[in-house]
Write a protein that holds these residues in place. Sequence first.
Motif, PDB file in Angstrom:
ATOM      1  N   PRO A  53       0.793  -1.233   0.000  1.00 51.56           N
ATOM      2  CA  PRO A  53       0.000   0.000   0.000  1.00 51.56           C
ATOM      3  C   PRO A  53       0.826   1.284   0.000  1.00 51.56           C
ATOM      4  N   GLY A  54       0.131   2.392  -0.288  1.00 47.55           N
ATOM      5  CA  GLY A  54       0.666   3.716  -0.017  1.00 47.55           C
ATOM      6  C   GLY A  54       0.111   4.160   1.334  1.00 47.55           C
ATOM      7  N   LEU A  55      -0.138   5.459   1.461  1.00 45.30           N
ATOM      8  CA  LEU A  55      -0.564   5.989   2.761  1.00 45.30           C
ATOM      9  C   LEU A  55      -2.046   5.754   3.060  1.00 45.30           C
ATOM     10  N   ARG A  56      -2.852   5.437   2.020  1.00 46.07           N
ATOM     11  CA  ARG A  56      -4.309   5.545   2.230  1.00 46.07           C
ATOM     12  C   ARG A  56      -5.087   4.252   1.960  1.00 46.07           C
ATOM     13  N   GLU A  57      -4.460   3.115   2.140  1.00 39.80           N
ATOM     14  CA  GLU A  57      -5.156   1.871   1.781  1.00 39.80           C
ATOM     15  C   GLU A  57      -5.482   0.980   2.968  1.00 39.80           C
TER      16      GLU A  57
ATOM     17  N   ALA B 160       0.037  -5.854   8.524  1.00 42.47           N
ATOM     18  CA  ALA B 160      -1.035  -6.834   8.742  1.00 42.47           C
ATOM     19  C   ALA B 160      -0.687  -8.108   7.978  1.00 42.47           C
ATOM     20  N   ARG B 161       0.305  -8.774   8.498  1.00 40.73           N
ATOM     21  CA  ARG B 161       0.848  -9.949   7.831  1.00 40.73           C
ATOM     22  C   ARG B 161      -0.210 -11.021   7.568  1.00 40.73           C
ATOM     23  N   GLU B 162      -1.156 -11.159   8.535  1.00 43.99           N
ATOM     24  CA  GLU B 162      -2.154 -12.227   8.412  1.00 43.99           C
ATOM     25  C   GLU B 162      -3.071 -12.037   7.207  1.00 43.99           C
ATOM     26  N   VAL B 163      -3.135 -10.813   6.672  1.00 48.62           N
ATOM     27  CA  VAL B 163      -3.949 -10.587   5.467  1.00 48.62           C
ATOM     28  C   VAL B 163      -3.062 -10.157   4.286  1.00 48.62           C
ATOM     29  N   HIS B 164      -1.768 -10.472   4.388  1.00 49.90           N
ATOM     30  CA  HIS B 164      -0.821 -10.187   3.298  1.00 49.90           C
ATOM     31  C   HIS B 164      -0.788  -8.686   2.959  1.00 49.90           C
ATOM     32  N   TYR B 165      -0.750  -7.876   3.993  1.00 49.99           N
ATOM     33  CA  TYR B 165      -0.714  -6.417   3.806  1.00 49.99           C
ATOM     34  C   TYR B 165       0.631  -5.935   4.355  1.00 49.99           C
ATOM     35  N   VAL B 166       1.483  -5.487   3.466  1.00 45.42           N
ATOM     36  CA  VAL B 166       2.854  -5.151   3.841  1.00 45.42           C
ATOM     37  C   VAL B 166       2.925  -3.736   4.395  1.00 45.42           C
ATOM     38  N   SER B 167       3.673  -3.569   5.447  1.00 46.84           N
ATOM     39  CA  SER B 167       3.855  -2.239   6.025  1.00 46.84           C
ATOM     40  C   SER B 167       4.368  -1.269   4.964  1.00 46.84           C
ATOM     41  N   MET B 168       3.748  -0.095   4.929  1.00 43.77           N
ATOM     42  CA  MET B 168       4.117   0.888   3.912  1.00 43.77           C
ATOM     43  C   MET B 168       5.501   1.471   4.178  1.00 43.77           C
ATOM     44  N   SER B 169       6.249   1.660   3.105  1.00 43.54           N
ATOM     45  CA  SER B 169       7.487   2.427   3.221  1.00 43.54           C
ATOM     46  C   SER B 169       7.130   3.876   2.937  1.00 43.54           C
ATOM     47  N   SER B 170       7.557   4.783   3.818  1.00 45.46           N
ATOM     48  CA  SER B 170       7.218   6.204   3.626  1.00 45.46           C
ATOM     49  C   SER B 170       7.909   6.818   2.423  1.00 45.46           C
ATOM     50  N   VAL B 171       8.925   6.164   1.925  1.00 46.31           N
ATOM     51  CA  VAL B 171       9.662   6.722   0.787  1.00 46.31           C
ATOM     52  C   VAL B 171       8.803   6.518  -0.461  1.00 46.31           C
ATOM     53  N   ILE B 172       8.300   7.615  -0.994  1.00 45.12           N
ATOM     54  CA  ILE B 172       7.287   7.552  -2.054  1.00 45.12           C
ATOM     55  C   ILE B 172       7.741   6.698  -3.230  1.00 45.12           C
ATOM     56  N   GLY B 173       6.878   5.789  -3.633  1.00 48.32           N
ATOM     57  CA  GLY B 173       7.109   4.977  -4.839  1.00 48.32           C
ATOM     58  C   GLY B 173       7.805   3.656  -4.583  1.00 48.32           C
ATOM     59  N   THR B 174       8.423   3.493  -3.419  1.00 50.67           N
ATOM     60  CA  THR B 174       9.219   2.281  -3.215  1.00 50.67           C
ATOM     61  C   THR B 174       8.359   1.021  -3.184  1.00 50.67           C
ATOM     62  N   GLN B 175       7.075   1.187  -2.803  1.00 51.43           N
ATOM     63  CA  GLN B 175       6.229  -0.017  -2.766  1.00 51.43           C
ATOM     64  C   GLN B 175       6.027  -0.594  -4.166  1.00 51.43           C
ATOM     65  N   VAL B 176       6.254   0.235  -5.199  1.00 54.24           N
ATOM     66  CA  VAL B 176       6.106  -0.269  -6.574  1.00 54.24           C
ATOM     67  C   VAL B 176       7.157  -1.339  -6.847  1.00 54.24           C
ATOM     68  N   THR B 177       8.405  -1.039  -6.505  1.00 50.71           N
ATOM     69  CA  THR B 177       9.455  -2.046  -6.734  1.00 50.71           C
ATOM     70  C   THR B 177       9.329  -3.209  -5.754  1.00 50.71           C
ATOM     71  N   HIS B 178       8.847  -2.922  -4.541  1.00 51.97           N
ATOM     72  CA  HIS B 178       8.635  -4.029  -3.594  1.00 51.97           C
ATOM     73  C   HIS B 178       7.604  -5.010  -4.171  1.00 51.97           C
ATOM     74  N   ALA B 179       6.551  -4.470  -4.748  1.00 54.80           N
ATOM     75  CA  ALA B 179       5.494  -5.328  -5.317  1.00 54.80           C
ATOM     76  C   ALA B 179       6.053  -6.179  -6.454  1.00 54.80           C
ATOM     77  N   VAL B 180       6.932  -5.585  -7.231  1.00 55.55           N
ATOM     78  CA  VAL B 180       7.527  -6.333  -8.344  1.00 55.55           C
ATOM     79  C   VAL B 180       8.377  -7.480  -7.792  1.00 55.55           C
ATOM     80  N   GLY B 181       9.086  -7.228  -6.721  1.00 52.67           N
ATOM     81  CA  GLY B 181       9.874  -8.290  -6.084  1.00 52.67           C
ATOM     82  C   GLY B 181       8.990  -9.415  -5.557  1.00 52.67           C
ATOM     83  N   VAL B 182       7.886  -9.025  -4.919  1.00 52.47           N
ATOM     84  CA  VAL B 182       6.941 -10.030  -4.394  1.00 52.47           C
ATOM     85  C   VAL B 182       6.392 -10.864  -5.565  1.00 52.47           C
TER      86      VAL B 182
END
Length: 350
Positions: free
Chosen positions: A83-87, A124-146
């Motif tokens: 997620p980003g900040l609002r999900e 929220a590991r139990e629902v496969h929700y990864v803690s957000m990184s505050s550094v904008i955009g980094t979750q995009v590359t994290h998702a690609v890794g996942v």
Amino acid sequence: MSVTSPVVPLEATPARVEQALGPEWRSTVLAAYRWMVLARTLDARMLALQRQGRVGFYGAATGQEAVNVAAGLVSAREDWVLPGLREQLVALVRGHRLGTYVHHLFADAFDPALGRNMPCHPTAREVHYVSMSSVIGTQVTHAVGVAFGMKYRHERAVALAFFGDGATSANDFHAGVNLAAVQRLPVAFLCTNNRWAISVPVEHQTAARSLAAKATAYGIAGQQVDGTDLFACWAALAGALARLRAGGPPELVEFLVYRMTPHSSSDDPSRYQPADWAERARAHDPLARLEQWLTAQGLLDRPTWQRIAAETDHEVRSAVEAAEAAPPPAPASLTADVLAVARSGGRPSA
Ligand SMILES: Cc1ncc(C[n+]2csc(CCOP(=O)(O)OP(=O)(O)O)c2C)c(N)n1
Ligand SMILES: [Mg+2]
């Protein structure tokens, strides 16, 4: 009812909704509505508590609830959400307990992150929700890794990468979408274009025709969707996730939404938003639009609305009461989950 000003009506017909959602469509839409009311109630309460000094920081998702509830309901248990900040609503709809999330906001002893993460950055590991990184955009590359990992293991799951309009100017957006496209990874790139990156309007973010249009340069499909229309969000997400699950290439969906609250509790949008912004946003309020549609279909009357409002208010109040009664994390927990020492050689193992 809570609808006070005229809103742009939703165009969906009951027949089309039934076609998309199945025979139980009435209860599904009412459940989605209830989640949206809960999220709206939570946002209002948390912003108020932040002003009272009882919560450290808050980033509301007011105006973006239709995207979140649709993603929560359409995604499968085995999918991962980055997620980003609002999900946060996505996590709640997927089964994360409201009480646990509120413990996180209060950074107390029952916060899964033990008070060490910024409020509004739940894990929220139990629902496969990864803690957000505050550094904008980094979750995009994290998702690609996942997604790379899931493809490697032949899993039929999808990584949902949420990010804002501002994040599309970050390196990670380019690197992530490009790599996912080249490797044909199961990532749904979900851009919530709320037209602001704090004070920077989306017009200053890109010269492209739309953010969805950027998909073309990476060789993938991109579509722009009305993110304040629950049914449009549902259709776009259900379609994209089904194609990805069937082995299709990554896709980009741009959800047009209106940020109806400040960027965060540390922001004053009156210093940069045009005077008519709030009025334009209110006309596209996803909750009010759905409420009007449900009322027109005879699915929502005043007693039902009052019951849902009272129940969700009670849920939020109870969660806040429990969090305020909870102790702070024990000092000894400071290093919990940080370092594991292997028994044999005494070297860190994680
Ligand atoms: C790399 C980086 N640059 C700047 C910031 C400061 N910052 C925090 S939120 C934000 C705006 C994000 O806007 P957008 O991506 O549109 O998401 P929104 O907050 O609107 O949902 C910025 C610039 C940051 N956290 N990380
Ligand atoms: Mg934005």
